[in-house]
Design a protein around this motif. Structure first.
Motif, short mmCIF file in Angstrom:
data_model
loop_
_atom_site.label_atom_id
_atom_site.label_comp_id
_atom_site.label_asym_id
_atom_site.label_seq_id
_atom_site.Cartn_x
_atom_site.Cartn_y
_atom_site.Cartn_z
N LEU A 376 -16.84 9.45 3.80
CA LEU A 376 -17.52 10.27 4.65
C LEU A 376 -16.05 11.00 6.40
O LEU A 376 -16.56 11.91 7.03
CB LEU A 376 -18.44 9.77 4.65
N ARG A 377 -16.33 9.88 6.82
CA ARG A 377 -15.32 10.05 8.50
C ARG A 377 -14.54 10.73 7.69
O ARG A 377 -13.17 11.46 8.70
CB ARG A 377 -15.27 8.68 8.54
N GLN A 380 -14.42 14.00 7.31
CA GLN A 380 -14.73 15.15 8.55
C GLN A 380 -13.30 15.01 9.15
O GLN A 380 -13.67 16.26 9.55
CB GLN A 380 -16.01 14.03 9.60
N VAL A 386 -17.33 19.89 9.16
CA VAL A 386 -18.22 18.48 8.76
C VAL A 386 -18.60 17.75 10.10
O VAL A 386 -17.12 17.68 11.07
CB VAL A 386 -17.14 17.52 7.74
N ASP A 388 -20.56 15.95 12.16
CA ASP A 388 -21.13 14.61 11.68
C ASP A 388 -21.01 13.90 10.94
O ASP A 388 -21.34 14.93 9.78
CB ASP A 388 -22.26 15.04 13.11
N VAL A 389 -20.74 12.42 11.14
CA VAL A 389 -21.45 11.84 10.57
C VAL A 389 -22.10 10.39 10.64
O VAL A 389 -22.13 9.71 12.14
CB VAL A 389 -19.81 11.22 9.12
N ILE A 398 -24.43 14.57 6.89
CA ILE A 398 -22.91 14.50 7.28
C ILE A 398 -23.84 15.96 8.28
O ILE A 398 -24.75 16.37 7.49
CB ILE A 398 -22.20 15.13 6.39
N SER A 427 -28.30 19.34 8.18
CA SER A 427 -27.33 18.30 7.13
C SER A 427 -27.92 18.03 6.01
O SER A 427 -28.37 18.18 5.38
CB SER A 427 -28.41 17.25 8.13
#
Ligand code: PLP
Length: 455
Positions: A376-377, A380, A386, A388-389, A398, A427
């Motif tokens: 997920l990062r 991002q 995006v 925030d994770v 996210i 989110s």
């Protein structure tokens, strides 16, 4: 429609974009008499069709990769063979729900050799996984809201004081009148419903750097920065004495409110203030508990010691857990016809814990959670919107720039066979089953990448 599914090779496959004609037909049929609630109309699960692990089939024959996990209530995904075998064993008895707080429902003559777990066995199993807190009593009910309702009733009875309750912004604790009085996530859950009095709400600090959410304030009288909870309970500058507080209730990770992690200092301080002042601390683990975060209970990540834990969802039954001295000593103060007498749910709850232990799924949740968060990062870093994770174990989320973007991502993902749901305002939460495999996470990340790329 697939005739069967092999978990190692099946992939999400959309033949008819959801909602297909059969999904529309079912939704129309269902909604004719269903009350408006929180329905997600585009996905209609075909319970008669193949499903395994995180994969299921919708009524239009699409293979769906389910990372919504029935909102955390299906911790082992679909059709874990041991759960299916157990349900078959129990399917032959009627009623599967009996008056279990009035009559004890046994299986065979001796609990030590019973080959089906009963509610009594689930009590013992829950004591195993709450050992760090010294718990020795469990009370079952039908839902998470009832588990919370009973938790606060137990505290009101134990404390017999002015009955102040302390809760936190962003909280969701359920929809019965008592539980909803403690909600602070959306107006729609509380407006016009009568609420229990003397509830004080405080910021849920999730600040990454210095606190600017209002949890910490400068006190002129105390000549320094103190927390709002310290201020409220202060004998000189406060509003109430600690002896007037019946309980503090907190989600160790916010659920419906946005999958936010608490700042460790904040939640530790809440725990310390509760302990030092003898105020019962209720950790609502209905969404975060039973291994979802890689530990049995999310509060274990923060070194706090609850006096009561509420559990439900993944456990399949509502449970209020604690120590005997806090629970009412008098009979008939708490009870529930079906809570303690729900034969299938308690057996499945018991077996679920056993499978998590046997298959080392706490470790898997930690390992796969880190792998998923890394993925997920990466997304991002590719997509600016995006912003925030975050997550703990397999309770991940996210945030994107608006709720419109969020909703487009959820719809786009389903068009490619990935089922995900929102939380908070902007989110998306991800809840794969606790035994999720690397391959399944890769499949989800690839779909997400494609959806984000085409926004
Ligand atoms: N508490 C938390 C943290 C929850 O997430 C939920 C449900 O989402 C509840 C309580 C209420 O549970 P139920 O819907 O089973 O009443």
């Amino acid at each position: 429609m697939p005739k069967s599914m092999k978990r190692d090779t099946i992939t999400p496959t959309v033949r008819t974009a959801p909602p297909g004609p059969n999904a529309r037909r079912w939704a129309k049929y269902h909604m004719k008499h269903a009350a408006h609630a929180t329905y997600f109309y585009d996905f209609v699960w075909d319970r008669s069709a193949p499903a395994i692990g995180p994969f299921c089939t919708d009524v239009d024959g699409n293979v769906i990769l389910d990372f919504a996990n029935h909102v955390a209530s299906s911790p082992l995904g679909y059709n874990h063979p041991e759960l299916v075998a157990l349900s078959r064993k129990l399917a032959s008895i009627d009623p599967d729900r009996y008056a279990g707080t009035d009559f004890i429902g046994a299986w065979g003559r001796d609990p030590a050799v019973s080959d089906v777990p009963t509610p009594s066995h689930l009590h013992y199993k829950l004591m195993e996984i709450t050992k760090p807190f010294g718990f020795n009593v469990a009370f079952f009910s039908n839902t998470g809201a009832e588990a919370v309702e009973n938790a606060i009733k137990i505290c009101y009875d134990y404390r017999r004081n002015y009955g102040y309750g302390i809760c936190f912004y962003g909280a969701f604790h359920g929809r019965t009148l008592g539980a909803l009085s403690l909600n602070r996530s959306r107006r729609v859950q509380r407006d016009w419903y009568p609420q229990i009095p003397r509830i004080i709400d405080l910021p849920y600090c999730r600040c990454l750097g210095p606190c600017d959410c209002g949890w910490k304030i400068y006190s002129i009288r105390r000549k320094g920065v103190i927390s709002r909870l310290t201020q409220i309970l202060d004998p000189d500058i406060g509003l109430i004495g600690p002896e007037e507080v019946a309980y503090i209730i907190i989600e160790p990770v916010l659920g419906e409110g946005g999958y936010d992690l608490p700042k460790p200092d904040f939640i530790r301080e809440v725990g310390e203030i509760a302990r030092d002042n003898g105020i019962p601390l209720i950790c609502d683990e209905i969404q975060s508990g039973l291994g979802r975060t890689g530990k049995w209970w999310a509060c274990e990540h923060f070194n706090i010691r609850p006096d009561i834990i509420t559990s439900a969802k993944a456990l399949r039954i509502g449970a209020t857990l604690g120590r005997k001295e806090i629970f009412p000593q008098e009979e008939k103060r708490i009870s529930s016809t079906w809570g303690e007498g729900n034969a299938i749910s308690t057996a499945v709850g018991y077996q679920t814990i056993k499978i998590i232990q046997k298959e080392n799924l706490l470790q898997n949740a930690t390992k796969m959670g880190e792998y998923f968060l890394d993925g997920l990062r990466n997304l991002q870093s590719k997509y600016q919107f995006v912003h925030d994770v975050r997550g703990l174990g397999l309770m991940d989320a996210i945030s994107v720039t608006s709720d419109r973007t969020r909703n487009r991502i959820i719809t786009g993902a389903l068009q490619q066979g990935l089922l995900i749901i929102g939380c908070g305002f902007e989110s998306i939460r991800f809840l794969p089953p606790l035994d999720v495999k690397k391959r399944e996470i890769d499949l989800a990340l690839n779909i997400l990448d494609d959806v984000l790329n085409h926004l």
